[in-house]
Design a protein around this motif. Sequence first.
Motif, PDB file in Angstrom:
ATOM      1  N   VAL A 304       0.773  -1.259   0.101  1.00  0.00           N
ATOM      2  CA  VAL A 304      -0.016  -0.023   0.042  1.00  0.00           C
ATOM      3  C   VAL A 304       0.696   1.153  -0.065  1.00  0.00           C
ATOM      4  CG1 VAL A 304      -0.152   0.215   2.635  1.00  0.00           C
ATOM      5  CG2 VAL A 304      -2.048   0.715   0.902  1.00  0.00           C
ATOM      6  N   SER A 305       2.177   1.078   0.679  1.00  0.00           N
ATOM      7  CA  SER A 305       3.042   2.169   0.496  1.00  0.00           C
ATOM      8  C   SER A 305       3.466   2.750  -0.736  1.00  0.00           C
ATOM      9  CB  SER A 305       4.301   2.147   1.587  1.00  0.00           C
ATOM     10  OG  SER A 305       3.788   1.848   2.994  1.00  0.00           O
ATOM     11  N   LEU A 306       3.938   1.449  -1.581  1.00  0.00           N
ATOM     12  CA  LEU A 306       4.487   1.751  -2.865  1.00  0.00           C
ATOM     13  C   LEU A 306       3.351   2.090  -3.749  1.00  0.00           C
ATOM     14  CD1 LEU A 306       6.735  -1.294  -3.131  1.00  0.00           C
ATOM     15  CD2 LEU A 306       7.586   0.857  -2.926  1.00  0.00           C
ATOM     16  N   LEU A 307       2.126   1.448  -3.863  1.00  0.00           N
ATOM     17  CA  LEU A 307       1.037   1.870  -4.356  1.00  0.00           C
ATOM     18  C   LEU A 307       0.817   3.338  -4.482  1.00  0.00           C
ATOM     19  CD1 LEU A 307      -0.846   0.696  -6.456  1.00  0.00           C
ATOM     20  CD2 LEU A 307      -2.502   0.597  -4.643  1.00  0.00           C
ATOM     21  N   PHE A 308       0.666   3.777  -3.153  1.00  0.00           N
ATOM     22  CA  PHE A 308       0.138   5.304  -3.049  1.00  0.00           C
ATOM     23  C   PHE A 308       1.307   6.216  -3.174  1.00  0.00           C
ATOM     24  CE2 PHE A 308      -3.590   3.554  -1.590  1.00  0.00           C
ATOM     25  CZ  PHE A 308      -4.601   4.412  -1.674  1.00  0.00           C
ATOM     26  N   VAL A 309       2.551   5.982  -3.216  1.00  0.00           N
ATOM     27  CA  VAL A 309       3.733   6.474  -3.723  1.00  0.00           C
ATOM     28  C   VAL A 309       3.518   6.867  -5.265  1.00  0.00           C
ATOM     29  CG1 VAL A 309       6.076   6.799  -4.000  1.00  0.00           C
ATOM     30  CG2 VAL A 309       5.292   6.242  -1.787  1.00  0.00           C
ATOM     31  N   ALA A 310       3.055   5.833  -5.884  1.00  0.00           N
ATOM     32  CA  ALA A 310       3.047   5.992  -7.218  1.00  0.00           C
ATOM     33  C   ALA A 310       1.727   6.892  -7.775  1.00  0.00           C
ATOM     34  CB  ALA A 310       2.679   4.674  -7.788  1.00  0.00           C
ATOM     35  N   VAL A 311       0.920   6.859  -6.888  1.00  0.00           N
ATOM     36  CA  VAL A 311      -0.243   7.703  -7.036  1.00  0.00           C
ATOM     37  C   VAL A 311       0.427   9.081  -6.929  1.00  0.00           C
ATOM     38  CG1 VAL A 311      -2.316   8.754  -6.063  1.00  0.00           C
ATOM     39  CG2 VAL A 311      -2.069   6.288  -6.171  1.00  0.00           C
ATOM     40  N   ALA A 312       1.279   9.468  -6.109  1.00  0.00           N
ATOM     41  CA  ALA A 312       1.648  10.595  -6.118  1.00  0.00           C
ATOM     42  C   ALA A 312       2.644  11.286  -7.143  1.00  0.00           C
ATOM     43  CB  ALA A 312       2.493  10.839  -4.574  1.00  0.00           C
ATOM     44  N   VAL A 313       3.350  10.048  -7.515  1.00  0.00           N
ATOM     45  CA  VAL A 313       4.384  10.578  -8.415  1.00  0.00           C
ATOM     46  C   VAL A 313       3.798  10.509  -9.923  1.00  0.00           C
ATOM     47  CG1 VAL A 313       6.660   9.461  -9.444  1.00  0.00           C
ATOM     48  CG2 VAL A 313       6.233   9.340  -7.008  1.00  0.00           C
ATOM     49  N   ASP A 314       3.072   9.710 -10.175  1.00  0.00           N
ATOM     50  CA  ASP A 314       2.487   9.636 -11.497  1.00  0.00           C
ATOM     51  C   ASP A 314       1.920  10.841 -12.211  1.00  0.00           C
ATOM     52  OD1 ASP A 314       1.322   7.300 -13.299  1.00  0.00           O
ATOM     53  OD2 ASP A 314      -0.064   8.914 -13.460  1.00  0.00           O
ATOM     54  N   PRO A 315       1.437  11.969 -11.458  1.00  0.00           N
ATOM     55  CA  PRO A 315       1.100  13.185 -12.268  1.00  0.00           C
ATOM     56  C   PRO A 315       2.249  13.990 -12.908  1.00  0.00           C
ATOM     57  CG  PRO A 315      -0.177  12.979 -10.145  1.00  0.00           C
ATOM     58  CD  PRO A 315       0.767  11.790 -10.160  1.00  0.00           C
ATOM     59  N   PHE A 316       3.381  13.789 -12.206  1.00  0.00           N
ATOM     60  CA  PHE A 316       4.679  14.229 -12.786  1.00  0.00           C
ATOM     61  C   PHE A 316       5.264  13.717 -14.043  1.00  0.00           C
ATOM     62  CE2 PHE A 316       4.366  15.294  -8.242  1.00  0.00           C
ATOM     63  CZ  PHE A 316       4.349  16.319  -8.308  1.00  0.00           C
ATOM     64  N   LEU A 317       4.942  12.416 -14.453  1.00  0.00           N
ATOM     65  CA  LEU A 317       5.372  11.636 -15.428  1.00  0.00           C
ATOM     66  C   LEU A 317       4.320  11.408 -16.622  1.00  0.00           C
ATOM     67  CD1 LEU A 317       7.178   8.870 -13.240  1.00  0.00           C
ATOM     68  CD2 LEU A 317       8.077  10.985 -14.060  1.00  0.00           C
ATOM     69  N   ARG A 318       3.177  12.261 -16.522  1.00  0.00           N
ATOM     70  CA  ARG A 318       2.314  12.033 -17.565  1.00  0.00           C
ATOM     71  C   ARG A 318       2.507  13.256 -18.677  1.00  0.00           C
ATOM     72  NH1 ARG A 318      -3.419  11.335 -15.533  1.00  0.00           N
ATOM     73  NH2 ARG A 318      -3.650  10.531 -17.762  1.00  0.00           N
TER      74      ARG A 318
END
Length: 318
Positions: A304-318
Amino acid sequence: MTAVESRPPGVLGASNMSSSRGQRPIGARVKAFVALTKPRIIELLLITTVPVMFLAEQGVPDLWLVLATCVGGYLSAGGANALNMYIDRDIDALMERTSQRPLVTGLVTPREGLVFGITLAVVSTVWFGVLVNWLSAWLSLGALLFYVVVYTMILKRRTSQNIVWGGIAGCMPVLIGWSAVTNSMSWAAVILFLVIFFWTPPHYWPLSMKVKDDYARVGVPMLPVIASNKVVARQIVLYSWVMVAVSLLLTPLGYTGWFYTAVALVTGGWWLWEAHALQTRAKNGATGGKLKEMRLFHWSITYVSLLFVAVAVDPFLR
């Protein structure tokens, strides 16, 4: 609620509390009140709150808003946890895992615990309303009441589905994080809410398998208490597949991109591997240390930690 008469392994009594309180230094008392809030559990709640704020903002949200939301979330969850300990102090005294909680050892009296929990509930609601927004305030208060009344007072001691429906309270920080930024709701927040909803049972049931004798002793019908390891493992696998499937809905609906999808696939795949491995061991009759149920419990926190870190990082990589 189920009445519990016997005392060991903890000791719970007014005389013990008063004598302990008089002999303890102020530092120990402060630590006891902090312990009532269950800080380690709240850390996990904040892990699901802050990343959602990044997703809602599609970038970096106002950092003061993030701070206000985290403080309010800590106060609200802390109040809920304190009230949970107040209500469950009778069974906490009998369970080895909880026998050192402040209301059992006497560092905090029941009255102090009750007043502390109610105070945090009131302060957190006002805090959210004034410094964040009133939608977040009502969501926060709703989560607190659901955890204290629906889970702790109604479900926990009556049904093996306690953690399934009671886990709704633990899903609310996702909605609070989104509403803090947008003052509204979204399907993205609902999907992440459902991820945590389906994550909670397979996260908690392995721990319940480990300490099921504790729950059996106090008459709390956690699923591992009333069902075999084989049945529990099958339920864990079922919830795990639904959780992973739901986590992948964000991308086709346009809320996330390739990075989140990759992380969700890899971490979800590893989760399913561990879940099926636990089921195999249970089918083969493994017990004790050979069941290795805590492997999935520990991985669930990492997941759950990795998944939600990905939620936060994803907007910067789109």
